[in-house]
Design a protein around this motif. Structure first.
Motif, PDB file in Angstrom:
ATOM      1  N   SER A  97      -4.780  -3.242   7.548  1.00 39.49           N
ATOM      2  CA  SER A  97      -3.596  -2.589   6.999  1.00 39.49           C
ATOM      3  C   SER A  97      -2.686  -2.163   8.138  1.00 39.49           C
TER       4      SER A  97
ATOM      5  N   ARG B 186       3.727   0.142   4.081  1.00 38.39           N
ATOM      6  CA  ARG B 186       2.309  -0.116   4.334  1.00 38.39           C
ATOM      7  C   ARG B 186       1.930  -1.434   3.663  1.00 38.39           C
ATOM      8  N   THR B 187       1.289  -2.308   4.431  1.00 38.96           N
ATOM      9  CA  THR B 187       0.824  -3.605   3.913  1.00 38.96           C
ATOM     10  C   THR B 187      -0.667  -3.727   4.140  1.00 38.96           C
ATOM     11  N   VAL B 188      -1.376  -4.171   3.124  1.00 39.87           N
ATOM     12  CA  VAL B 188      -2.798  -4.493   3.236  1.00 39.87           C
ATOM     13  C   VAL B 188      -2.929  -6.010   3.127  1.00 39.87           C
TER      14      VAL B 188
ATOM     15  N   GLY C 138       0.817  -1.208   0.000  1.00 40.21           N
ATOM     16  CA  GLY C 138       0.000   0.000   0.000  1.00 40.21           C
ATOM     17  C   GLY C 138       0.847   1.252   0.000  1.00 40.21           C
TER      18      GLY C 138
ATOM     19  N   SER D 290      -2.860  -1.581  14.448  1.00 37.23           N
ATOM     20  CA  SER D 290      -3.717  -1.392  13.286  1.00 37.23           C
ATOM     21  C   SER D 290      -5.053  -0.855  13.762  1.00 37.23           C
TER      22      SER D 290
END
Length: 599
Positions: free
Chosen positions: A551, A513-515, A445, A534
């Motif tokens: 996320s 950023r990781t979704v 992300g 989160s």
């Protein structure tokens, strides 16, 4: 007092009963001796066969090597089957406690004998006339008739091994003594692996001839996923190539870049269901970069095909996806390749060169994609001209497929039917009676290549696990996902803007950023859901599977952990598998498994 005189009929009955009892006792002793003697002999044959089976299965990729072992295997399995299938043994299988142990031995012996006498000989017959070297391209073409010649024996073998695996898999481990249960588990695992291998061979012999143009020319779009910027099925789509096949020949006829040749479409190029758009929106069907954000490659393939048609004017027959890690496996077969840039591409440096060094060397996306295209074309040229070692190539393709780094979707219905149910199809996780499957799908992300530095650690475990008489499990399965940003602390200044994203979506630079999309097994209930650092979970449903999303923004050195607990409403599969987005690290498994074992 004198002994009472019993009526004659009663006395006769008593004498007969005593005689029968005595005979039964003597017979039981004899039967036990008979069973013990034959069981010991059968055990010896099975142990010998086990050693041979390992050697045969290790050589399944090269049937010629396995052929010489089959006669020895059949002699041992036939002897073991004969020793454990006579009337006395069969009768003893109905005796409480002892019977299940004997049934396990006889079932294993019968399964092994069926493989040795039914599955392997047809393969040996056709294998004796050629070797894997025969599959090298000659004059620029692969002889597809070779695949067609082994299609029928391969299918016979696959069906036989599958039946043997099923027969052993139906044994009730709860009734078995520890050593017997351990032996059954070992044999069952071996048969399952063998069933997978032989089924893959059978499907390949059916699929490859038409894909190579044996029935007429075909065109396939290859999309290269970049694991430095995660998408659910691997990574962002960057470089692409069009492969034309005809009569066993392969030719790269076009190349393109997702960045330079494909626009953002104003709306989805194919219809998406309301379930899908609720979770993912329409972006996967608007950007070529995002087509593998959907964890169902049958959808990704259709989207990529439509986008290619719109921009390039060619209606392809299928779409193939692979990543640089899969490319590194292929380089084990081709050996080092010198690029026109002067770089030497090897199995050891491909991932770092293609997923990190290239961004430090070339600041412009067009130059980066050109380098990817150069590398892909060079590897393809080595493969199409026969430079790869065939045995190593088979192993490389098999490993890439097992890890879901090689995916195939076909617009030809018959071909897609062959692919369905395999790891190559890249479908949603399927839950069966034997195995419940979850999905752990990761997406960038940040709009950057920071995922080169992000690690994903996934574990599965059981709580309050019990098994019923049918081997069905009750208890909670807990999935734990930990994401860690391993980038240097000074990533904001030490890494190029193209890697950090220059703060376009996330501040400060160097943050990743990781979704994440977590797919629960079909029919299972959510029991626990927590995530540190989160804003909690979102989600929805996709084809009968509950989906949780969250996320996280991770500065260098920081981690986030999500814990998801699931439980079936009634006793269900004793094994749970989580399928995970393949990352840059080949040593990190793309599947993890946990089985209920009350101990």
């Amino acid at each position: 007092m004198s002994e009472p005189v019993l009526p004659k009929p009663v006395r006769i009955a008593g004498i007969v009963f005593a005689s029968l009892l005595g005979a039964a006792i003597i017979g039981s002793i004899a039967a036990l001796a008979w069973i013990g003697t034959r069981g010991a002999a059968a055990y010896g044959h099975l142990r010998a066969a086990e050693t041979t089976v390992h050697a045969v299965i290790d050589d399944l990729s090269d049937p010629t090597s396995a052929a010489g072992l089959i006669d020895d295997l059949a002699a041992d399995t036939g002897a073991a089957h004969d020793l454990t299938s006579d009337p006395i043994w069969a009768a003893a299988e109905r005796v409480p406690w002892l019977g299940p142990q004997l049934e396990a031995v006889s079932t294993i012996a019968a399964a092994a004998d069926d493989i040795a006498t039914t599955a392997l000989p047809p393969l040996a017959d056709v294998a004796s006339s050629f070797s894997l070297d025969d599959f090298r391209p000659a004059g620029g073409a692969i002889d597809t008739a070779l695949f067609e010649s082994i299609a029928e024996p391969a299918r016979i073998g696959a069906d036989s091994v599958a039946a043997a695996a099923a027969s052993v898999g139906h044994l009730d481990g709860n009734l078995l003594l520890g050593p017997v249960r351990d032996a059954v588990d070992e044999v069952s695992g071996l048969l399952d692996s063998s069933a997978t291998a032989t089924d893959a061979l059978a499907r390949a012999t059916e699929l490859l001839p038409p894909m190579l143009g044996a029935d007429g020319p075909r065109d396939y779009l290859i999309i290269f996923q970049n694991n430095a910027e995660w998408r659910s099925l691997g990574g962002l789509v960057g470089a692409m190539a069009l492969i034309h096949t005809s009569d066993g020949t392969m030719e790269m006829t076009a190349q393109a870049s997702a960045s330079g040749d494909f626009p953002k479409y104003s709306e989805a190029v194919i219809p998406l269901s309301d379930e899908v758009t609720k979770i993912y929106g329409t972006r996967p069907a608007q950007w070529m970069h995002n087509v593998t954000q959907l964890p169902d490659f049958s959808l990704s393939g259709q989207i990529a095909r439509e986008m290619w048609l719109r921009e390039m004017g060619t209606e392809v027959d299928g779409v193939i996806a692979m990543d640089p890690v899969a490319l590194s496996y292929l380089l084990e077969a081709t050996g080092p390749i010198t690029l026109t840039s002067g770089d030497v591409l090897t199995a050891d440096n491909a991932v770092q060169l293609l997923l990190n060094d290239v961004y430090k060397r070339y600041p412009e996306p067009a130059d980066q994609d050109e380098f990817f295209a150069l590398a892909a074309a060079s590897v393809f040229d080595a493969l199409s001209t026969g430079a790869a070692d065939p045995a190593t190539l088979v192993q490389a393709l098999g490993r890439a497929g097992d890890e879901r780094r090689l995916l195939i979707w076909s617009a030809i219905a018959d071909d897609q039917d062959v692919l369905t149910g395999t790891t190559l199809a890249g479908g949603l996780p399927e839950t069966t009676r034997q195995t419940a499957r979850m999905g752990v799908y990761l997406n960038d992300g940040t709009g950057s290549k920071m995922d080169y530095y992000v690690t994903a650690d996934t574990t599965l475990g059981w709580e309050s696990c019990t098994l019923d008489a049918d081997g069905r499990a009750t208890g909670q399965t807990t999935l734990t996902l930990t994401l860690t940003n391993t980038a240097p602390e000074d990533a904001a200044t030490s890494l190029p803007d193209y890697i950090t994203g220059a703060g376009a979506y996330v501040q400060p630079e160097g943050t990743a950023r990781t979704v994440a999309y977590i797919y629960l097994p079909e029919g299972y209930d959510l029991t626990t859901a927590t995530v540190t650092g989160s804003n909690g979970f979102g989600g929805g449903f996709h084809d009968g599977r509950q989906v949780l999303t969250f996320s996280s923004d991770l500065p260098p050195g920081e981690s986030v952990t999500a814990v998801i607990g699931v439980q079936a409403p009634e006793p269900a599969a004793a094994a749970v598998i989580a399928e995970i987005t393949p990352t840059i690290d080949a040593e990190v498994p793309s599947t993890v498994k946990s089985s209920c074992d009350p101990g």
